[in-house]
Design an enzyme around this catalytic site. Sequence first.
Site, PDB file in Angstrom:
ATOM      1  N   THR A 194       3.936   9.016  -4.567  1.00  0.00           N
ATOM      2  CA  THR A 194       4.495   8.563  -3.289  1.00  0.00           C
ATOM      3  C   THR A 194       5.069   7.157  -3.447  1.00  0.00           C
ATOM      4  OG1 THR A 194       2.847   9.842  -2.094  1.00  0.00           O
ATOM      5  CG2 THR A 194       3.859   8.046  -0.870  1.00  0.00           C
ATOM      6  N   GLY A 195       6.155   6.884  -2.716  1.00  0.00           N
ATOM      7  CA  GLY A 195       6.686   5.517  -2.713  1.00  0.00           C
ATOM      8  C   GLY A 195       8.166   5.494  -2.998  1.00  0.00           C
ATOM      9  N   THR A 220       9.834   4.225  -5.545  1.00  0.00           N
ATOM     10  CA  THR A 220      10.226   4.554  -6.923  1.00  0.00           C
ATOM     11  C   THR A 220      10.189   6.067  -7.120  1.00  0.00           C
ATOM     12  OG1 THR A 220       9.096   2.490  -7.498  1.00  0.00           O
ATOM     13  CG2 THR A 220       9.921   3.823  -9.327  1.00  0.00           C
ATOM     14  N   ASP A 277       4.150   8.846 -11.071  1.00  0.00           N
ATOM     15  CA  ASP A 277       3.937   8.067  -9.848  1.00  0.00           C
ATOM     16  C   ASP A 277       4.215   6.588 -10.122  1.00  0.00           C
ATOM     17  OD1 ASP A 277       3.327   7.448  -7.238  1.00  0.00           O
ATOM     18  OD2 ASP A 277       1.219   7.987  -7.352  1.00  0.00           O
ATOM     19  N   GLY A 278       4.409   5.847  -9.069  1.00  0.00           N
ATOM     20  CA  GLY A 278       4.602   4.408  -9.154  1.00  0.00           C
ATOM     21  C   GLY A 278       3.276   3.670  -9.054  1.00  0.00           C
ATOM     22  N   LYS A 283      -2.974   0.804  -6.820  1.00  0.00           N
ATOM     23  CA  LYS A 283      -2.107   1.716  -6.086  1.00  0.00           C
ATOM     24  C   LYS A 283      -2.612   1.825  -4.649  1.00  0.00           C
ATOM     25  CE  LYS A 283      -0.904   5.600  -7.879  1.00  0.00           C
ATOM     26  NZ  LYS A 283       0.393   5.330  -7.197  1.00  0.00           N
ATOM     27  N   GLY A 317      -0.346   1.055  -1.882  1.00  0.00           N
ATOM     28  CA  GLY A 317       0.530   0.354  -0.938  1.00  0.00           C
ATOM     29  C   GLY A 317       1.160   1.325   0.049  1.00  0.00           C
ATOM     30  N   GLU A 339      -3.554  10.517  -4.705  1.00  0.00           N
ATOM     31  CA  GLU A 339      -3.020  10.088  -6.001  1.00  0.00           C
ATOM     32  C   GLU A 339      -4.122  10.090  -7.067  1.00  0.00           C
ATOM     33  OE1 GLU A 339      -1.149   6.463  -4.718  1.00  0.00           O
ATOM     34  OE2 GLU A 339       0.691   7.523  -4.209  1.00  0.00           O
ATOM     35  N   LYS A 348       6.125  -5.611 -11.087  1.00  0.00           N
ATOM     36  CA  LYS A 348       4.763  -5.089 -10.878  1.00  0.00           C
ATOM     37  C   LYS A 348       3.804  -5.499 -11.996  1.00  0.00           C
ATOM     38  CE  LYS A 348       6.169  -2.499  -7.322  1.00  0.00           C
ATOM     39  NZ  LYS A 348       6.263  -1.067  -7.330  1.00  0.00           N
TER      40      LYS A 348
HETATM   41  C1  5RP Z   1       1.535   4.749  -2.822  1.00  0.00           C
HETATM   42  C2  5RP Z   1       1.527   4.017  -4.107  1.00  0.00           C
HETATM   43  C3  5RP Z   1       2.853   3.657  -4.693  1.00  0.00           C
HETATM   44  O1  5RP Z   1       2.919   4.171  -5.969  1.00  0.00           O
HETATM   45  C4  5RP Z   1       2.991   2.163  -4.738  1.00  0.00           C
HETATM   46  O2  5RP Z   1       2.785   1.649  -3.429  1.00  0.00           O
HETATM   47  C5  5RP Z   1       4.343   1.731  -5.271  1.00  0.00           C
HETATM   48  O3  5RP Z   1       5.337   1.981  -4.329  1.00  0.00           O
HETATM   49  P1  5RP Z   1       6.859   1.633  -4.584  1.00  0.00           P
HETATM   50  O4  5RP Z   1       7.371   2.579  -5.608  1.00  0.00           O
HETATM   51  O5  5RP Z   1       7.495   1.829  -3.221  1.00  0.00           O
HETATM   52  O6  5RP Z   1       6.962   0.189  -5.018  1.00  0.00           O
HETATM   53  O7  5RP Z   1       0.524   3.723  -4.690  1.00  0.00           O
HETATM   54  O8  5RP Z   1       0.231   4.896  -2.323  1.00  0.00           O
END
Ligand code: 5RP
Length: 217
Positions: A28-29, A31, A81-82, A94, A96, A103, A121
Amino acid sequence: MDVDAKKRQVARAALELVPEGATLGIGTGSTVNLFIEALAEHPGRIRNAVSSSEASSARLRTIGIPVLELNDLPGLDLYIDGADEANPARQLIKGGGAALTREKIIAAAARRFVCIVDETKLVATLGKFPLPVEVIPMARELVARDLARRGGRPVWRAGCVTDNGNHILDVHDLRITDPVGLEAAINQVVGVVTVGLFAARPADVLLVGTSNGVQTR
Ligand code: 5RP
């Protein structure tokens, strides 16, 4: 090159690690959204997916990718995932995007976890980004007092209800020198569902979008 461009290039690089016809775990997010956009340009590249949020599931369905239940699968080959922060050991913060519990479940089910981040990051020591902790709503203040005793400054992410119906505390002012120990300790606090530290099970591969191209760690 701006941050969005770095996210876009790392999302595209991740596509090269995806085997044809795979069943993929997808996070999710912003990226990951760019990764899903890249997938849309390659119809048939993956067979189906398990997703960490209702938001990602909706995006996947929009581009015609069936979203499966993890319970119906023996496991996952790959999870993309990001992250909000990553240290040199590929341990992560993770959550955010409030999807940390699903996740962590997908990370546990996947044989390989490829994390995609832009270079902003990267940190030497985790904790500058407030550490998300998903809590059962009635235990929010109980857990917050416990986290404060550990030296953190928990702030309720007011208005945020996770896909699991829970609340999030964002813990500020932590300098996480023992990520595995802190992850285990916070997970033991009554009322905690999941802490957003991915340390006992870090990423296997960290793809980093930088001004000089994508680096693999
Ligand atoms: C979601 C997460 C995302 O991977 C993290 O917040 C990074 O988000 P982004 O790709 O928008 O910077 O852990 O729960």
